[in-house]
Enzyme design. Structure first.
Site, mmCIF file in Angstrom:
data_model
loop_
_atom_site.group_PDB
_atom_site.id
_atom_site.type_symbol
_atom_site.label_atom_id
_atom_site.label_comp_id
_atom_site.label_asym_id
_atom_site.label_seq_id
_atom_site.Cartn_x
_atom_site.Cartn_y
_atom_site.Cartn_z
ATOM 1 N N ARG A 1 4.780 0.003 -6.191
ATOM 2 C CA ARG A 1 4.808 -0.819 -4.982
ATOM 3 C C ARG A 1 3.819 -1.979 -5.062
ATOM 4 O O ARG A 1 3.907 -2.914 -4.276
ATOM 5 C CB ARG A 1 4.476 0.044 -3.759
ATOM 6 C CG ARG A 1 5.480 1.132 -3.513
ATOM 7 C CD ARG A 1 5.016 2.060 -2.431
ATOM 8 N NE ARG A 1 4.826 1.356 -1.173
ATOM 9 C CZ ARG A 1 5.779 1.187 -0.274
ATOM 10 N NH1 ARG A 1 6.971 1.677 -0.479
ATOM 11 N NH2 ARG A 1 5.532 0.541 0.850
ATOM 12 N N CYS B 1 0.829 -1.210 0.000
ATOM 13 C CA CYS B 1 0.000 0.000 0.000
ATOM 14 C C CYS B 1 0.867 1.266 0.000
ATOM 15 O O CYS B 1 2.028 1.226 0.387
ATOM 16 C CB CYS B 1 -0.876 0.024 1.239
ATOM 17 S SG CYS B 1 -1.869 -1.460 1.417
ATOM 18 N N GLU C 1 18.361 -17.275 -8.983
ATOM 19 C CA GLU C 1 17.896 -15.926 -9.282
ATOM 20 C C GLU C 1 17.336 -15.868 -10.709
ATOM 21 O O GLU C 1 16.311 -15.221 -10.958
ATOM 22 C CB GLU C 1 19.056 -14.932 -9.078
ATOM 23 C CG GLU C 1 18.802 -13.502 -9.503
ATOM 24 C CD GLU C 1 17.653 -12.814 -8.784
ATOM 25 O OE1 GLU C 1 17.057 -13.395 -7.872
ATOM 26 O OE2 GLU C 1 17.323 -11.680 -9.174
ATOM 27 N N GLU D 1 8.727 -14.757 -12.145
ATOM 28 C CA GLU D 1 8.039 -13.535 -11.719
ATOM 29 C C GLU D 1 7.410 -12.774 -12.880
ATOM 30 O O GLU D 1 6.294 -12.310 -12.769
ATOM 31 C CB GLU D 1 9.042 -12.573 -11.062
ATOM 32 C CG GLU D 1 9.294 -12.789 -9.615
ATOM 33 C CD GLU D 1 10.149 -11.669 -9.032
ATOM 34 O OE1 GLU D 1 11.294 -11.492 -9.483
ATOM 35 O OE2 GLU D 1 9.664 -10.973 -8.132
ATOM 36 N N LYS E 1 6.020 -4.662 -4.718
ATOM 37 C CA LYS E 1 7.442 -4.327 -4.623
ATOM 38 C C LYS E 1 7.949 -4.461 -3.188
ATOM 39 O O LYS E 1 9.016 -5.008 -2.951
ATOM 40 C CB LYS E 1 7.658 -2.894 -5.133
ATOM 41 C CG LYS E 1 9.112 -2.465 -5.148
ATOM 42 C CD LYS E 1 9.903 -3.242 -6.182
ATOM 43 C CE LYS E 1 11.385 -2.931 -6.138
ATOM 44 N NZ LYS E 1 12.160 -3.975 -6.840
ATOM 45 N N TRP F 1 -3.334 -2.618 -1.439
ATOM 46 C CA TRP F 1 -3.049 -3.993 -1.845
ATOM 47 C C TRP F 1 -3.838 -4.858 -0.873
ATOM 48 O O TRP F 1 -3.541 -4.881 0.323
ATOM 49 C CB TRP F 1 -1.552 -4.259 -1.734
ATOM 50 C CG TRP F 1 -1.072 -5.480 -2.440
ATOM 51 C CD1 TRP F 1 -0.747 -5.586 -3.761
ATOM 52 C CD2 TRP F 1 -0.823 -6.763 -1.867
ATOM 53 N NE1 TRP F 1 -0.312 -6.862 -4.039
ATOM 54 C CE2 TRP F 1 -0.343 -7.603 -2.906
ATOM 55 C CE3 TRP F 1 -0.946 -7.305 -0.582
ATOM 56 C CZ2 TRP F 1 0.000 -8.930 -2.702
ATOM 57 C CZ3 TRP F 1 -0.602 -8.628 -0.380
ATOM 58 C CH2 TRP F 1 -0.145 -9.422 -1.433
ATOM 59 N N HIS G 1 19.707 -36.790 -9.224
ATOM 60 C CA HIS G 1 19.030 -37.235 -8.003
ATOM 61 C C HIS G 1 17.541 -36.921 -8.062
ATOM 62 O O HIS G 1 16.864 -36.954 -7.035
ATOM 63 C CB HIS G 1 19.693 -36.601 -6.779
ATOM 64 C CG HIS G 1 21.134 -36.972 -6.631
ATOM 65 N ND1 HIS G 1 21.549 -38.246 -6.303
ATOM 66 C CD2 HIS G 1 22.270 -36.262 -6.826
ATOM 67 C CE1 HIS G 1 22.871 -38.292 -6.276
ATOM 68 N NE2 HIS G 1 23.330 -37.093 -6.598
ATOM 69 N N ASN H 1 -1.641 2.274 6.026
ATOM 70 C CA ASN H 1 -0.780 1.151 5.632
ATOM 71 C C ASN H 1 -0.540 0.308 6.874
ATOM 72 O O ASN H 1 -0.368 0.855 7.962
ATOM 73 C CB ASN H 1 0.583 1.643 5.132
ATOM 74 C CG ASN H 1 0.512 2.252 3.752
ATOM 75 O OD1 ASN H 1 -0.553 2.293 3.137
ATOM 76 N ND2 ASN H 1 1.641 2.739 3.272
ATOM 77 N N GLY H 2 -0.470 -1.012 6.693
ATOM 78 C CA GLY H 2 -0.184 -1.887 7.825
ATOM 79 C C GLY H 2 -1.364 -2.778 8.136
ATOM 80 O O GLY H 2 -2.342 -2.826 7.379
ATOM 81 N N LYS I 1 13.521 -14.789 -11.614
ATOM 82 C CA LYS I 1 13.209 -13.676 -12.536
ATOM 83 C C LYS I 1 12.253 -14.153 -13.616
ATOM 84 O O LYS I 1 11.279 -13.478 -13.938
ATOM 85 C CB LYS I 1 14.479 -13.118 -13.206
ATOM 86 C CG LYS I 1 15.414 -12.313 -12.354
ATOM 87 C CD LYS I 1 14.913 -10.938 -11.981
ATOM 88 C CE LYS I 1 14.143 -10.977 -10.695
ATOM 89 N NZ LYS I 1 14.876 -10.789 -9.482
HETATM 90 O O1 M6R Z 1 12.961 -5.426 -0.326
HETATM 91 P P1 M6R Z 1 13.522 -6.791 -0.098
HETATM 92 O O2 M6R Z 1 14.872 -6.981 -0.707
HETATM 93 O O3 M6R Z 1 13.522 -7.176 1.359
HETATM 94 O O4 M6R Z 1 12.536 -7.777 -0.848
HETATM 95 C C1 M6R Z 1 12.675 -9.154 -0.756
HETATM 96 C C2 M6R Z 1 11.824 -9.842 -1.795
HETATM 97 O O5 M6R Z 1 10.469 -9.567 -1.600
HETATM 98 C C3 M6R Z 1 12.215 -9.419 -3.214
HETATM 99 O O6 M6R Z 1 13.566 -9.645 -3.465
HETATM 100 C C4 M6R Z 1 11.380 -10.188 -4.258
HETATM 101 O O7 M6R Z 1 11.723 -11.543 -4.229
HETATM 102 C C5 M6R Z 1 11.583 -9.567 -5.637
HETATM 103 N N1 M6R Z 1 10.318 -9.387 -6.273
HETATM 104 C C6 M6R Z 1 12.463 -10.376 -6.513
HETATM 105 O O8 M6R Z 1 12.558 -9.895 -7.806
#
Ligand code: M6R
Length: 609
Positions: free
Chosen positions: A27, A2, A482, A489, A604, A74, A505, A98-99, A486
């Protein structure tokens, strides 16, 4: 997740609120709304979907005012509906939040018994009614907010306005970031500085338990005991340019291409000093770093993979035991804590709730030596840590983290070399070699970016697939992870990553000619092992897409596609090999036509559990 923006001025603040909400879109959110005080009344517009839809509705209604608040939501408590969107209103009091309020059920029951009627399923609406319940007993808005937040358990950043006090904006913070933008004859509130940069760069970061009364000409902050406190005004160094797309099509593309600059900025201090030293991590860092017996890294998502990479460096170079834990698991596990462990939290945003809670848990177990590697100054996690190393990636807007990851890696390499020096494991020559490797790194990253046309050609192979496998070994295994994250996502292709030696395995059963297999195969000591693993894939008809180095003597053949980075760069190689997997994910997503910067279901900053 949010986002909050608020403004009080002697001009129309509706464009400021809408612009602010657009800046907060990155965000992640699913509805948006604004409320303004006009002619001693609250006027509100809310819409599910994009801010642009809410903006059109606000324009159609001719909304104009000199005081207002806005929010991107959100969904957590209650679905994505207009009724659940913020601002929430109770008898002329409007607020955004927010929260998460943990005791909202009890509060709701109490307020219903008092005669309040609820329009939404949110935890937020209880706060609006609660504030009103204090106003009816004669409190002013500030006092009513201060009284209401005392009744709340959980986390909140609040912006509140009332039709009865049209010259005031009230803010409150506990557990969620909130800042005040100080202008000339106008003031602002935001959960993130990007929302108000258009209006001012002067910001006051509220601290836990703070409330504030903001008028056009004054800002008064009160501490948790409700007494006035002085909070410093900072000049934000986030640039407006970093929030603009410029010539790029997506923020992710822009942020991938910004990596040479982001890395250079992040290591500027080390390069200028020409040496690794504890002071890079804070004035008192030597005290914290000397005598440590191990390192514990806590993080989530991409940051966790940066931690996994660093583990190879910290154990191999600094000779210290290192464990890396997913923050959301660590916080609920009975762990054996050593007070001489350095606890390192990694978080791009500095707001990730799981990482913050894991840090609190680590501290509660007597592990007080804490270091945060973070990209957002003054965010919650660095503030809760003894030492801080700020990566200088600049604002990262794309949900898929790119430049934040590679800058975390250079920060962690800097930490590794510093620890190695403190442990007596790095001599002058070794130090000079590492400094030199860091100095040359931005150029090597640029070289990897120049591979983009070849990677774009590969993306056509991946786009029609539903699954992909990523393989790596040693320090490049986290890079395979990673790469898979990517791709998942932003392209929504199911991707798994394995250490290449683990293939036989189990995961080898998945390999068919329908399963593209990406291999990170730099010219390091494990290359021959990786080549054997590739044979296992090829023998089952799997098609290989190999990222290697120019000096690896690895050639394409039938079913084996090869892209070469420049010659092997040694210990910093994982950083170079991150670039191609980022570009691959980006180009596959482009072909598939997904929303690259705002992938479905993701936010985000993950500020809820
Ligand atoms: O802000 P942060 O680095 O703590 O966020 C951690 C994860 O939420 C963040 O890396 C997420 O996995 C990304 N969307 C990856 O691209």
């Amino acid at each position: 997740m949010c986002g909050i923006v608020g403004a009080i001025a002697d001009r129309d603040v509706v464009p400021v609120l809408i612009e602010g909400l657009k800046r907060l879109e990155y965000r992640g959110y699913d509805s948006a709304g604004i409320a303004v005080i006009n002619d001693h009344d609250v006027r509100r517009v809310r819409r599910t979907g994009r801010v642009a839809e809410m903006e059109a509705a606000a324009l159609a209604e001719g909304l104009q005012a000199q005081l207002g608040i806005g929010h991107t939501r959100w969904a957590t408590h209650g679905g994505v509906t207009e009724a659940n969107a913020h601002p929430h209103v109770s008898h002329g009091v409007a607020l955004v939040h927010n929260g998460i309020i943990e005791n909202h059920d009890q509060q709701r029951e109490k307020l219903i018994a008092m005669g309040y009627e609820f329009e939404s399923q949110t935890d937020t609406e209880v706060i609006a009614h609660l504030i009103h319940s204090f106003l009816v007993h004669g409190a002013d808005l500030l006092t009513a907010v201060q009284a209401a937040v005392r009744e709340l358990h959980g986390a909140y950043a609040l912006a509140v306005v009332s039709r009865k006090e049209p010259g005031k904006l009230i803010a409150a913070r506990m557990g969620c970031p909130l800042l005040i933008g100080v202008g000339e004859g106008e003031n602002f509130i935001a959960s993130d500085v990007s929302a108000i940069l258009q209006a001012t760069r002067n910001v006051i970061f509220l601290e836990e338990g703070d409330t504030a009364e903001i008028t056009r000409d004054s800002v008064t902050v009160f501490g948790a005991d409700n007494h006035p406190v002085q909070r410093e005004v900072h000049l934000s160094d986030v640039s407006l340019a970093s929030l603009e797309l410029g010539p790029y099509s997506h923020f992710m593309q822009k942020e991938i291409h910004e990596q040479p600059r982001a890395i250079a900025d992040t290591i500027e201090g080390v390069i200028d000093a020409g040496a690794f030293s504890a002071e890079l991590f804070g004035a008192d860092a030597a005290q914290v770093l000397n005598g440590i017996e191990g390192v514990l890294i806590l993080a989530c998502g991409t940051s966790y993979y940066a931690g996994m990479t660093a583990r190879y460096w910290i154990e191999g170079i600094a000779g210290l035991p290192c464990s890396v834990e997913i923050a959301s698991e660590y916080r609920y596990r009975d762990v054996v804590a050593n007070p001489k462990t350095l606890v390192v939290t990694l978080s791009q945003s500095g707001e990730t709730l799981d990482t913050m809670e894991a840090l609190k848990y680590a501290k509660s177990l007597g592990q007080e030596r804490t270091l945060s590697v973070c990209n957002v100054p003054e965010s919650a996690i660095p503030r809760a840590s003894k030492l801080v190393y700020y990566t200088r990636a600049g604002a990262e807007i794309g949900v898929a983290s790119t430049k934040a990851f590679t800058t975390q890696l250079v920060a962690l390499f800097t930490l590794t070399a510093t620890l190695a020096k403190l442990q007596g494991r790095l001599d002058e020559t070794g130090e000079a070699d590492y400094i030199d490797a860091l100095r040359r790194l931005p150029g090597s990253v640029q070289h990897a970016l120049n591979l983009e046309p070849q990677i774009t050609a590969w993306s056509e192979h991946f786009a029609p697939k539903e699954h992909a496998l990523f393989l790596g070994r040693g320090v490049h295994y986290p890079i395979a992870l990673e790469g898979a994250l990517k791709l998942k996502e932003i392209s929504y292709i199911h991707a798994e990553a394995y250490p290449a030696g683990e293939l036989k395995h189990g995961p080898l059963a998945l390999v068919t000619d329908e399963m593209p297999v990406v291999v990170i195969a730099p010219n390091d000591s494990l290359l021959e092992k990786v080549k054997s693993n590739m044979q296992e894939v090829r023998a089952r008809g799997g098609e290989l897409f190999v990222f290697t180095d120019a000096d690896s003597n690895f050639h394409p053949s039938e079913g084996v596609h090869v892209i070469r980075a420049e010659r092997h760069v040694g210990v910093l190689s994982p950083i170079i090999h991150t670039i191609p997997v980022q570009l691959l994910a980006y180009h596959v997503a482009l072909v598939r036509g997904t929303d690259v910067d705002k992938p479905r279901n993701l936010a985000k900053s993950v500020t809820v559990e």
